[in-house]
Enzyme design. Structure first.
Site, PDB file in Angstrom:
ATOM      1  N   GLU A 256      17.698 -64.611   1.660  1.00  0.00           N
ATOM      2  CA  GLU A 256      18.851 -64.646   2.569  1.00  0.00           C
ATOM      3  C   GLU A 256      19.165 -63.198   2.899  1.00  0.00           C
ATOM      4  OE1 GLU A 256      20.186 -67.321   3.734  1.00  0.00           O
ATOM      5  OE2 GLU A 256      19.174 -68.770   2.448  1.00  0.00           O
ATOM      6  N   CYS A 295      27.665 -61.901   5.646  1.00  0.00           N
ATOM      7  CA  CYS A 295      26.357 -62.013   6.305  1.00  0.00           C
ATOM      8  C   CYS A 295      26.465 -62.842   7.574  1.00  0.00           C
ATOM      9  CB  CYS A 295      25.358 -62.644   5.347  1.00  0.00           C
ATOM     10  SG  CYS A 295      25.943 -64.183   4.648  1.00  0.00           S
TER      11      CYS A 295
END
Ligand code: NAP
Length: 503
Positions: A256, A295
């Protein structure tokens, strides 16, 4: 000063050697130290595989889920202290801290519910059985079983509680033991969560280990049954993917990483409409919540030329009302960045993006702490589609037609958002953007308490192709697949039926 220790081999172990110091990013006062030097990583992994794994595999999904619920309840019981730790060590406002801690609790509770639905089984039956020959006797059935290794989780600094919980919940439910390593700079919250779990004896011995400090050569000790789930920068992710141990043993890896999430205002949206106001609200929230260190935060704000001046003016006004300061104060809307390195990285990144600053800039705010103002960039070049600046920074990008082509220049993302009432526009954009995203957020003012695109919900997958790392986490029961081996059973139907507990 508080010494963060590792919990490996069923006991707390203090690191040796020169520790890293964790600071309060508001005051720069040292809070704690951490070092992983001297921690026997190979033994730690062996203990998890040989003690934790078998213990988890004797439990049913429902029993594993009950353990997750107990962990959620225990975190809830210490919520206030954890919020304080997140404010002190992460520079979080109280609202930012809740986002992390409550996100951890709700994700654990969600997976406890998934577990209850999976019931008393210990593995998953995948789809219907298949007749393979002319007679019904030759039969096939896919099942998924927990891998016999250890799940190593390496987390980013921005969500020390949620990052820890969202990965651990899924792995433990699947039946894999976990070794969790938080980012060092903000590790106090994850360390306290681990202490709570150990103090209350909530998980079987070996099911959860914790590494405080650097990962050192941890990944080089991983074997064929282990998995590695990483959240962090694309650069570190690429290093881990290419690590010799990972390549040699085909270690299953989930990454990720960065993302240049876009928010697209549709050409149909009029200034002052509810859709327009929602768009502005989501952009400002994403730029300033956790000081933009999410993010999933909006980095590129795509607006039609026709309303560009209005959006620019409104965003400047809204950003001007954001009070940046000590996150302990109630009226503070945005705290500092999480570390000195983060501040340096954001300043450098803003300069690299180029363009002009419609709002804010990189000048220091105050004399203490890692503060920066929100920065709204305009007229920047191609860099806005190439470089993630992990802070309260977004770029205005005006478009005439084909905003989808502009968004796709980000080379793969976690989430992008659309704000439009024009069904034809939405359909075209979804067709164009779906292949290069993990999630598309379709903003609508009639959705009550809309969390915006920046919130990751455990029901939906999280991750994205390309720049975002190519990973996928969560998504309800889908998340379990990463921690399980799918195997096809091929043979006599009655034998397979008996294996599955059917007579
Ligand atoms: P980072 O510097 O890559 O660090 C992430 C983690 O990797 C930390 O735990 C770090 O440990 C560890 N690490 C660093 N080098 C390593 C190595 N050689 N071997 C093993 N582990 C290593 O990233 P960050 O600054 O913490 O996080 C910011 C980045 O994460 C941003 O780019 C952001 O987009 C991304 N992010 C992505 C997601 C997502 O879900 N896609 C979520 C959050 C953040 P130490 O702290 O001990 O160095």
């Amino acid at each position: 000063m508080l010494q963060l220790r590792s919990y490996v081999g069923g006991r707390w172990v203090a690191g040796t050697g020169a520790p890293q110091t964790l600071l309060n990013p508001t005051t720069e006062v040292p809070l704690a130290q951490a070092s992983s030097e001297g921690v026997d990583l190979q033994s730690a992994l062996h203990h998890a595989r040989s003690i934790g794994g078998p213990a988890l595999r004797t439990m049913t999904f429902a029993q594993r889920g009950a353990a997750l619920k107990a962990v959620a309840d225990a975190i809830q019981g210490e919520r206030e202290a954890l919020l304080e730790a997140a404010i002190a060590n992460g520079g979080n406002t109280r609202s930012d801290a809740k986002f992390d801690i409550d996100g951890a609790i709700s994700t654990l509770l969600f997976y406890a519910e998934v577990a209850a639905a999976l019931g008393t089984s210990k593995f998953l039956v995948d789809g219907e059985g298949i007749q393979l020959g002319r007679s019904a006797r030759f039969h096939g059935q896919h099942i998924s079983v927990p891998r016999h290794g250890v799940a190593v989780h390496i987390n980013a600094f921005n969500f020390p509680a949620w990052g820890f919980a969202e990965k651990a919940a899924v792995a433990l439910l699947a039946g894999m033991p976990v070794l969790s390593k938080p980012a060092t700079s903000s590790a106090m919250v994850a360390h306290r969560v681990m202490e709570i779990i150990v103090e209350k004896n909530l998980l079987p011995v070996g099911a959860l280990s914790f590494l405080a400090g650097s990962a050192r050569d941890l990944v080089s000790h991983l074997g064929a049954q282990d998995v590695l789930a990483f959240t962090g920068s694309g650069e570190t992710g690429a290093q881990l993917r290419a690590a010799p141990g990972v390549v040699k043993n085909s270690v299953r890896i989930n990454i990720e990483a960065d993302s240049l999430n876009a928010a697209v205002l549709g050409p149909d949206v009029e200034p002052r409409s509810d859709m327009y106001e929602l768009f502005l609200k989501d952009v400002v929230r994403d730029m300033t919540q956790k000081a933009g260190q999410k993010c999933t935060a909006i980095r590129r704000v795509l607006i039609p030329y026709a309303v560009a001046a209005s959006v620019r003016e409104d965003l400047i006004e809204l950003l001007g009302a954001i009070r940046v300061g000590d996150p302990r104060f109630e009226d503070t809307r945005m705290g500092p960045l999480a570390s000195r390195e983060q501040l340096a990285g954001v300043r450098e990144g803003v300069q690299r993006l180029g363009g002009r600053h419609a709002f804010g800039g990189v000048a220091p705010l105050g004399t203490k702490g890692f503060f920066i103002s929100p920065v709204l960039i305009e007229d920047a070049g191609e860099a806005v589609h190439e470089r993630e600046v992990f802070g309260p920074v977004a770029a205005l990008v005006r478009y005439k037609d084909d905003p989808g082509a502009i968004v796709a220049r980000g080379s793969g993302g976690l989430v992008s958002s659309l704000y439009s009432d024009d069904q034809e526009f939405i359909e075209g954009m979804v067709a164009q953007l779906a292949p290069c995203h993990g999630r598309l957020f379709l903003g609508h003012p009639k959705i009550e308490l809309s969390p915006g695109p920046g919130t990751v919900l455990p029901q939906l997958v999280h991750g994205g192709p390309g720049r975002a790392g190519g990973g996928e986490e969560l998504g309800g029961p889908r998340g379990l697949a990463f921690y399980m081996q799918r195997v096809a059973l091929e043979g006599s139907r009655p034998v397979i039926a008996k294996l599955l507990g059917k007579s």
